[in-house]
Design an enzyme around this catalytic site. Structure first.
Site, PDB file in Angstrom:
ATOM      1  N   LYS A  36       0.867  -1.574  -0.198  1.00 51.42           N
ATOM      2  CA  LYS A  36      -0.170   0.062   0.027  1.00 51.42           C
ATOM      3  C   LYS A  36       0.993   0.748  -0.050  1.00 51.42           C
ATOM      4  O   LYS A  36       2.013   0.859   0.457  1.00 51.42           O
ATOM      5  CB  LYS A  36      -1.181   0.018   1.434  1.00 51.42           C
ATOM      6  CG  LYS A  36      -0.162   0.035   2.556  1.00 51.42           C
ATOM      7  CD  LYS A  36      -0.811   0.145   3.475  1.00 51.42           C
ATOM      8  CE  LYS A  36      -0.142  -0.698   5.034  1.00 51.42           C
ATOM      9  NZ  LYS A  36      -1.244  -1.260   6.143  1.00 51.42           N
ATOM     10  N   TYR A 260      14.756  29.955   8.350  1.00 51.67           N
ATOM     11  CA  TYR A 260      13.499  30.744   9.103  1.00 51.67           C
ATOM     12  C   TYR A 260      13.761  30.945  10.626  1.00 51.67           C
ATOM     13  O   TYR A 260      13.877  29.250  11.108  1.00 51.67           O
ATOM     14  CB  TYR A 260      12.025  29.872   9.045  1.00 51.67           C
ATOM     15  CG  TYR A 260      11.689  30.209   7.075  1.00 51.67           C
ATOM     16  CD1 TYR A 260      11.203  31.354   6.895  1.00 51.67           C
ATOM     17  CD2 TYR A 260      11.513  29.128   6.358  1.00 51.67           C
ATOM     18  CE1 TYR A 260      10.850  31.721   5.483  1.00 51.67           C
ATOM     19  CE2 TYR A 260      11.059  29.456   4.747  1.00 51.67           C
ATOM     20  CZ  TYR A 260      10.937  30.610   4.260  1.00 51.67           C
ATOM     21  OH  TYR A 260      10.503  30.696   3.114  1.00 51.67           O
TER      22      TYR A 260
END
Ligand code: PLP
Length: 368
Positions: A36, A260
Site C-alpha cells: 500500500k 527561518y
C-alpha cells in the site's frame, strides 16, 4: 516530481528480506507483502517486477492500488483491505471483474459487493476481517460467526479467507496480542477450509504462532524493523537510500544564522551547504537542528529550520565541498546516523512515516 532527488531502491536488499521472511514462515505458509501507499513510499514502479517474482500475492489498502497492480499485468492473488464504499459502482464492478479479493467487515459491505457481482455476472471473492481488539476496521468478534453465515448464504459471493490485525504486535508486552490471537482462533475454528491470516511484520518476525496460512508483512519487506522491541534476530536490509546534490555553498561568519526563525547561530566562521529537499518532499520539519546528512562520507548536521523545498547543512568540517556534490539524505546502512530508523527516532515517529512521506516527490531507481 523532482528530477534532482533520487530514491535508490536496492533489489538485492529486497530479495534478501523476502528470503528471510520465507525462511521464517516455512514452506506451508503464503507470503503476501503489503504494498500500500506506493510500497510504503519505496515506489511500486521499481519494486513490482522484483516482488512479483517472489510473492504469493499482494495486499493493498485502496481499490485503485489493486487495479493498478492488475494494470501491471499481475494475475495472482490481490487482497484489498478497504472496499470501494458508498456509490462508486464503477470501481466496485471493476474490482469484481478484475478478480480482486475484497474485504468484508459488515453486512452493508457484503451487500454492495454482492450487488456488484450481480451487475458484472461474476462471483466476488472476499476475505472477512474480524476486529479482535484493534478497534479499527473489522466485524466485531461476537458478530463474526453470523456474518460468515450471511456470506456463505450469498450466492454471488465466495468466502475464501478470514483475517484480523494486531494492535500491539510490535510492543514488548504481549498480553493484548495473545488475547487477540485467542479470540481469532476461536472464530477461525468454525470457518474451515479458508485462508486464515493475522501477522504483520512484527508478528511475522516474532510470533510464529500467528502465521496461520499466510502472513502480511509490510515494513519488513523494505528492510526496517517495525519497532525496537522485537526479539527477532533476523537481519533485514533497508532497501532505500535518498540522494540530492548540493546547490550552493556559502560562508557564514561567526554570529550568523541560517533558515527561518534564525534558530541556529553559528559560533565560528562556517561553511554552509544548501540541499534542495524540505518538508514538502517529506523531510520532516522537526528534524531541524537534529538530523545529519552525509557528504563525501562525512556527517553534515542539519542547521536551522528545514524549509518546504530546501534546508541548510553545516559543511565546515568537510574538506573540498563544492556545488554538485552528492548529499546522502537517507542512508541504507542501518548503522548510519541518517538511516530511516534513526531519523524516525529523531523525528519522534515510526520508520513507516519517514519512508511514506519521502517517496512522493522524487525519482525512484532500482539499483544492484
Ligand atoms: C499495513 C498493514 C499491514 C502491514 O503492516 P507492517 O507493520 O508494515 O508489517 C498488515 N495488515 C494490515 C491490515 C495493514 O493495514
Amino acid at each position: 516530481m523532482k528530477n534532482y532527488l533520487t530514491a535508490s531502491i536496492s533489489e538485492s536488499a529486497v530479495r534478501h528480506n523476502m528470503a528471510q521472511l520465507r525462511r521464517l514462515i516455512g514452506p506451508g505458509v503464503k507470503l503476501c507483502p503489503v504494498v500500500k501507499d506506493d510500497c510504503f513510499g519505496h515506489g511500486m514502479d521499481v519494486l513490482y517486477p522484483v516482488l512479483a517474482e517472489l510473492t504469493d500475492g499482494f495486499a493493498v489498502a485502496a481499490p485503485l492500488e489493486a487495479l493498478a497492480l492488475r494494470g501491471k499485468g499481475y494475475h495472482g492473488f490481490i487482497l484489498c483491505f478497504l472496499s470501494a464504499y458508498f456509490d462508486d459502482f464503477k470501481i466496485q464492478d471493476e474490482l469484481v471483474w478484475q478478480e480482486i479479493t475484497q474485504t468484508v467487515m459488515s453486512t452493508s459491505a457484503l451487500e454492495s459487493i454482492q450487488a456488484a457481482a450481480r451487475r458484472v455476472g461474476k462471483t466476488a471473492r472476499v476475505h472477512l476481517k474480524v476486529d479482535t481488539g484493534m478497534g479499527r476496521l473489522g466485524v466485531p468478534a461476537r458478530q463474526a460467526v453470523a456474518l460468515i453465515e450471511q456470506i456463505n448464504a450469498a450466492d454471488e459471493v465466495e468466502l475464501t479467507g478470514i483475517y484480523t490485525h494486531f494492535a500491539t504486535a510490535d510492543e514488548a508486552e504481549r498480553s493484548a496480542t495473545f488475547r487477540q490471537l485467542e479470540l481469532f482462533r476461536s472464530i477461525v475454528a468454525v470457518a474451515g477450509g479458508i485462508t486464515r491470516h493475522a501477522a504483520n511484520s512484527a508478528a511475522t518476525l516474532d510470533l510464529p504462532e500467528t502465521h496461520f496460512d499466510m502472513v502480511r508483512p509490510g515494513i519488513a519487506v523494505y528492510g526496517c524493523h517495525p519497532s525496537d522491541h522485537l526479539t527477532s534476530t533476523v537481519e533485514l536490509r533497508p532497501c532505500m537510500s535518498v540522494k540530492a546534490k548540493l546547490i550552493a555553498v556559502k560562508r557564514i561568519p561567526a554570529g550568523g544564522y541560517s533558515g527561518y526563525g534564525l534558530t541556529h547561530r553559528y559560533d565560528r566562521d562556517s561553511r554552509v551547504g544548501v540541499v534542495p529537499i524540505g518538508y514538502g518532499d517529506g523531510y520532516f520539519r522537526n528534524l531541524s537542528n537534529k538530523a545529519v546528512v552525509r557528504i563525501n562520507g562525512m556527517d553534515a548536521p542539519v542547521r536551522g529550520r528545514v524549509s518546504m523545498d530546501q534546508m541548510t547543512v553545516d559543511v565546515t568540517d568537510i574538506p573540498d565541498v563544492k556545488v554538485g556534490d552528492d548529499v546522502e539524505v537517507i542512508s541504507s546502512d542501518p548503522t548510519a546516523p541518517n538511516c530511516v530508523e534513526n531519523l524516525a527516532r529523531l523525528a519522534g515517529t515510526i520508520p513507516y512515516e519517514i519512508t511514506c512521506h519521502l517517496g512522493h516527490n522524487m525519482r525512484h531507481e532500482l539499483v544492484d
